[in-house]
Design an enzyme around this catalytic site. Structure first.
Site, PDB file in Angstrom:
ATOM      1  N   GLU A 500       0.840  -1.197   0.000  1.00  0.00           N
ATOM      2  CA  GLU A 500       0.000   0.000   0.000  1.00  0.00           C
ATOM      3  C   GLU A 500       0.880   1.254   0.000  1.00  0.00           C
ATOM      4  O   GLU A 500       1.850   1.315   0.746  1.00  0.00           O
ATOM      5  CB  GLU A 500      -0.908  -0.033   1.243  1.00  0.00           C
ATOM      6  CG  GLU A 500      -1.907  -1.174   1.147  1.00  0.00           C
ATOM      7  CD  GLU A 500      -2.347  -1.720   2.502  1.00  0.00           C
ATOM      8  OE1 GLU A 500      -2.217  -1.000   3.508  1.00  0.00           O
ATOM      9  OE2 GLU A 500      -2.804  -2.876   2.542  1.00  0.00           O
ATOM     10  N   SER A 530      -5.228  -4.747   0.331  1.00  0.00           N
ATOM     11  CA  SER A 530      -5.531  -6.187   0.333  1.00  0.00           C
ATOM     12  C   SER A 530      -4.331  -6.918   0.904  1.00  0.00           C
ATOM     13  O   SER A 530      -3.529  -7.498   0.166  1.00  0.00           O
ATOM     14  CB  SER A 530      -5.777  -6.686  -1.097  1.00  0.00           C
ATOM     15  OG  SER A 530      -6.797  -5.966  -1.735  1.00  0.00           O
ATOM     16  N   GLU A 531      -4.207  -6.870   2.231  1.00  0.00           N
ATOM     17  CA  GLU A 531      -3.000  -7.462   2.829  1.00  0.00           C
ATOM     18  C   GLU A 531      -2.868  -8.943   2.482  1.00  0.00           C
ATOM     19  O   GLU A 531      -1.751  -9.444   2.305  1.00  0.00           O
ATOM     20  CB  GLU A 531      -2.995  -7.280   4.346  1.00  0.00           C
ATOM     21  CG  GLU A 531      -2.637  -5.880   4.824  1.00  0.00           C
ATOM     22  CD  GLU A 531      -3.796  -4.905   4.728  1.00  0.00           C
ATOM     23  OE1 GLU A 531      -4.926  -5.361   4.435  1.00  0.00           O
ATOM     24  OE2 GLU A 531      -3.579  -3.698   4.933  1.00  0.00           O
ATOM     25  N   ASP A 556       0.047  -4.993  12.865  1.00  0.00           N
ATOM     26  CA  ASP A 556      -1.326  -5.360  13.241  1.00  0.00           C
ATOM     27  C   ASP A 556      -2.142  -5.837  12.032  1.00  0.00           C
ATOM     28  O   ASP A 556      -3.156  -6.501  12.208  1.00  0.00           O
ATOM     29  CB  ASP A 556      -2.037  -4.163  13.857  1.00  0.00           C
ATOM     30  CG  ASP A 556      -1.205  -3.509  14.931  1.00  0.00           C
ATOM     31  OD1 ASP A 556      -1.609  -3.505  16.087  1.00  0.00           O
ATOM     32  OD2 ASP A 556      -0.112  -2.997  14.590  1.00  0.00           O
ATOM     33  N   HIS A 598      -2.664  -0.422  16.081  1.00  0.00           N
ATOM     34  CA  HIS A 598      -1.566  -0.027  15.184  1.00  0.00           C
ATOM     35  C   HIS A 598      -0.191  -0.132  15.853  1.00  0.00           C
ATOM     36  O   HIS A 598       0.751   0.479  15.369  1.00  0.00           O
ATOM     37  CB  HIS A 598      -1.744   1.430  14.722  1.00  0.00           C
ATOM     38  CG  HIS A 598      -2.659   1.563  13.537  1.00  0.00           C
ATOM     39  ND1 HIS A 598      -3.981   1.232  13.576  1.00  0.00           N
ATOM     40  CD2 HIS A 598      -2.425   1.995  12.272  1.00  0.00           C
ATOM     41  CE1 HIS A 598      -4.538   1.467  12.397  1.00  0.00           C
ATOM     42  NE2 HIS A 598      -3.612   1.923  11.578  1.00  0.00           N
TER      43      HIS A 598
END
Ligand code: TPP
Ligand code: MG
Length: 822
Positions: A500, A530-531, A556, A598
């Site tokens: 990203e 879209s990890e 995370d 996070h």
């Protein structure tokens, strides 16, 4: 650059309608006489033959599973056998026009696809090439078995080889295509373009996109087919894979020969069921699966439902769709309608469907129907077709006998070689570049603005006068990572990076600043959020032979790529029997300041999974050297970086961070400060609080701590740590991970085992609290502080004269907190 694509409000705010075109449903209707122009009699008969071979192979497996016998050959197979009896026409139709350059991926139910693609490859390959392939595969072990006493042609031998390799794999024999380490649901054979089949429903949904990217980015011939079940349309990786495969940028921003859509077909083998859930009518809402394409892009993914019960309809569709891919207008979605007459597995009682339904589909059995068609058209009479069926039965008996014979087909000998599987977990190679060609870059390295500016930075944190260097002049940890990465981009033409905001934004936390100027789009690009697919596509790219650097912005978010990181990335090297390499580096940054979702350090989660290497540098020198090693290797590496350290300078390597290339081997801890009284082992950013704690211990209590920075979690050389403990007799371990279940606990346990006799006190772990991570202003109550380390030494290792603990660390609090689960 997106900057050049201005988004005009007047344009996008205009009223209008989205119009969808028509999606063809079962439109194939060519009479067989017309098809005689496209197929010879031999072709028609081959199609029938291949379907029969698959049917007989699976009938044999079904009988073995349900009766422990096939044609008088007894055998007990305890493992899985997800059969696709009924679906043969869809498999053979899919494979018919594919070349060995065309790669297929599959699911847990892919025996039919493996055999169909294998038979198609055997038909297409020259005999010499075919023989070389078989001779070179694991030293020709499987070839020797099928060749012995056989006098048929090379193509016939190859057919035996294909059936034997697949069956031996299903029965976990060493002669199997993947040394018996893949098994029924994962078997594959790359020389025929058969890539991994996946026991995780939807697992191939993003991996296959990575394979298509590999082909596109490296100019390789062929297409990729992602064979996948209809129920997988409910899986995240499939949706993410589709999003990744249909990004506009391939058509808008990628340039020259790289412009255009991915060479990929998502081929849904739509048998209308998951295991027991009916997709159309119960668990999904799409009605006709092909409809999904309409929502994805203006081309509607060239979506189409085809009749997977008719091999000619499938062949026709693949031929047309291949043309679309050749024109770079992919990807394509196919809804290949079929039906599995067999149960999900042989133990399935089919309680979820009616007998009438199964009988209705059986009545239309694709093999019988196709045979009738051939007979009706005068292509092959019943005796020819009967002979094909008889021969298939005999062949299967022969292959079964070979595959179940323990002498001919032994399993991996773990008695004699107990570490045989261990030896396959990693490939451990050192490779400058995955391919020998000139890397495509946009400007010479020396002209890169960031490379130029780094020339003027101070590579040690203090200047010659001993004064701390200002942040603006300091060579920082992020610069160390950058130098390793840009160096590799200029060395390895296959290296591509995505994640990203990787491009114009400069990557998360400016690590990639300077890369956008250096690299064309196809080597560095922004991905969708879209990890799962960021990692999944990296896996597909890596397993095809490319090197890839993917980024997960915050640790995370690893949860979003759970299956890819835990189930796919670590397993394929060993599950392939070491046929596959996985040169994939995943950068993961551990956050701070952004609260509970996070800022977590999840290094222990990945270190727990066999098959991943895990690195966590804390200094610029280590970051550069370890990234160089990670990118030189052929194994998956999860590369942790702490956001709290990105701007630190080098404090330990006295000559600073070298400008030139160097590697720090993965697995070697580093002694950052020597001492005789206590060992402190740290992972990641706690190196710095540990240094402060060591100063307090030495200044106030005369205790000299030796500080060891783990640098890597997996692999890990314990010897320097044990040597240190022999000297100090005491060890404290600290990292930012919540202490319960952390990797520190694993290390503490191993150190106890290895150095019990030298320890004066148990190893003590100082991790973060077992809480949510609070706001930055309260973080000091969450992450280990120097005072915590001093208190823990006092309370649990060696009483410090005159010291009064203030942080509440004590043996009693350990007891209470565990009782409370915090
Ligand atoms: C992630 C995941 N969830 C559940 C399962 C268990 N499972 C195995 S096959 C299957 C049904 C899959 O249906 P579909 O994708 O349509 O493929 P088919 O079995 O019909 O070929 C399920 C739920 C699994 N293997 N993986
Ligand atoms: Mg299904």
């Amino acid at each position: 650059m997106p900057r050049i694509q201005n988004i005009n409000p007047a344009e996008v705010r205009k009223p209008g309608f989205i119009e969808f075109g028509k999606i063809p449903v079962n439109q194939y209707n060519k009479p067989i006489d017309e098809e005689k122009n496209n197929f010879t009699n031999e072709d028609f008969i081959r199609i029938y033959h291949d379907m029969v071979i698959i049917r007989e192979f699976e009938t044999m497996l079904n009988l073995i599973k349900t009766t422990n016998e096939y044609r008088g050959v007894p055998y007990n197979h305890p493992g899985p056998a997800h059969l696709s009896i009924g679906q043969e026409a869809s498999a053979v139709g899919m494979a018919y026009n594919l070349d060995t350059d065309d790669f297929i991926f599959g699911s847990h139910r892919s025996h039919g696809e493996i055999l169909a693609k294998g038979l198609s490859a055997i038909h297409k390959l020259e005999e010499n090439t075919l023989y070389e392939v078989m001779k070179n595969y694991f030293g020709g072990a499987a070839l020797k078995v099928v060749e012995k006493g056989f006098t048929g042609s090379i193509k016939e031998v190859a057919k035996h080889f294909l059936l034997y390799g697949a069956l031996a794999e299903i029965f976990a024999r060493e002669n199997g295509f993947n040394k018996g380490l893949g098994g029924s649901m994962h078997a594959f054979f790359t020389p025929f373009g058969i890539y991994p089949n996946n026991a995780i429903v939807g697992g191939s949904g993003d991996i296959s996109v990575g394979a298509a990217l590999y082909k596109k980015i490296n100019g390789k011939p062929g297409i990729v087919v992602c064979n996948i079940g209809d129920a997988s349309m409910g899986c995240g990786p499939v949706w993410e894979g589709i999003a990744f495969a249909t990004m506009d940028q391939y058509k808008t921003l990628w340039e020259g020969e790289y412009k255009g859509g991915l060479p990929l077909i998502f081929n849904f083998m739509n048998n209308l069921y998951g295991m027991g859930g009916q997709t159309m009518g119960e668990t999904m809402g799409y009605g006709i699966l092909a409809r999904i394409g309409a929502g994805v892009n203006p081309e509607m993914m060239h979506s189409e439902r085809i009749d997977g019960y008719n091999p000619l309809a499938v062949i026709d569709a693949f031929q047309r769709k291949k043309e679309i891919l050749r024109e770079k207008k992919g990807p394509v979605l196919l809804d290949t309608l079929t039906y599995r007459i067999s149960g999900h597995s042989p133990s399935d009682a089919s309680s979820y469907r009616s007998r009438e339904e199964v009988e209705a589909w059986q009545k239309e059995d694709s093999i019988i129907a196709f045979g009738d068609k051939l007979a009706g058209a005068g292509i092959a009479g019943s005796s020819v077709l009967g002979q094909i069926r008889d021969e298939a039965g005999e062949l299967m008996t022969h292959i079964l006998k070979l595959a179940v014979n323990d002498e001919v087909s032994p399993r991996l000998n773990l008695q004699k070689y107990p570490d045989a599987i261990g030896g396959m977990m990693f490939s451990n190679q050192s490779v400058d570049k995955m391919e020998n060609r000139t890397p495509e870059v946009l400007l010479p390295l020396e002209e890169n603005p960031r490379v130029k500016s780094l020339k003027n930075k101070e590579r040690f944190y203090k200047d010659k006068e001993g004064k701390p260097v200002s942040k603006a002049r300091l060579f920082q940890l992020r610069d160390g990572i950058f130098e390793a990465i840009i160096d590799r981009f200029y060395k390895d033409p296959t290296l591509a990076a995505w994640g990203e905001e990787n491009r114009d934004w400069g990557g998360a936390f400016a690590v990639y600043r300077g890369l956008t100027e250096a690299l064309p789009y196809h080597r560095l690009f922004n991905s969708p959020i879209s990890e799962g697919a960021i990692v999944g596509t990296a896996i597909g790219y890596g397993m095809c032979g490319g090197r890839v650097l993917a980024e997960i912005m915050y640790c995370d978010f690893l949860g979003r790529s759970g299956d890819e990181v835990f189930n796919q990335l670590p397993k394929w090297q060993a599950m392939s029997g070491n046929i596959i390499k996985m040169p994939v580096v995943i950068r993961v940054s551990v956050g701070s300041k952004y609260g509970a979702q996070h800022s977590q350090d999840w290094s222990s989660l990945v270190a727990h999974i066999p098959g991943l290497k895990v690195v966590f540098p804390a200094t610029p020198y280590d970051a550069k050297g370890l990234m160089n090693s990670a990118l030189q290797g052929t194994d998956p590496v999860i590369f942790f970086e702490s956001q709290r350290l990105y701007d630190t300078g080098e404090m330990f390597h006295l000559t600073g961070v070298p400008e030139e290339y160097y590697e720090i081997p993965l697995g070697e801890p580093d002694i950052k400060r020597t001492g005789d009284d206590l060992t402190i082992l740290t992972i990641g950013a706690t190196l710095y609080p540990a240094i402060k704690a060591a100063d307090i211990l030495s200044n106030d209590y005369g205790i000299n701590a030796e500080i060891i920075d783990a640098r890597t979690l997996v692999p890990f050389n314990y010897e320097p740590v044990i040597e240190s403990v022999k000297k100090t007799g005491r060890i404290l371990l600290s990292s930012d991970a919540s202490s319960r279940g952390s990797f520190l606990k694993e290390m503490a346990h191993t150190i106890t085992e290895l150095a019990f006799d030298y320890l004066d006190a148990p190893p003590v772990v100082v991790g973060s609290r077992n809480w949510i991570i609070p706001a930055h202003e309260m973080e000091d109550y969450f992450f280990p502080q120097p005072e915590w380390i001093v208190d823990a030494v006092h309370e649990k290792i060696i009483p410090l004269k005159g010291h009064v603990s203030k942080t509440g660390i004590s043996a009693l609090s350990t007891l209470i907190l565990n009782r409370e689960g915090v």
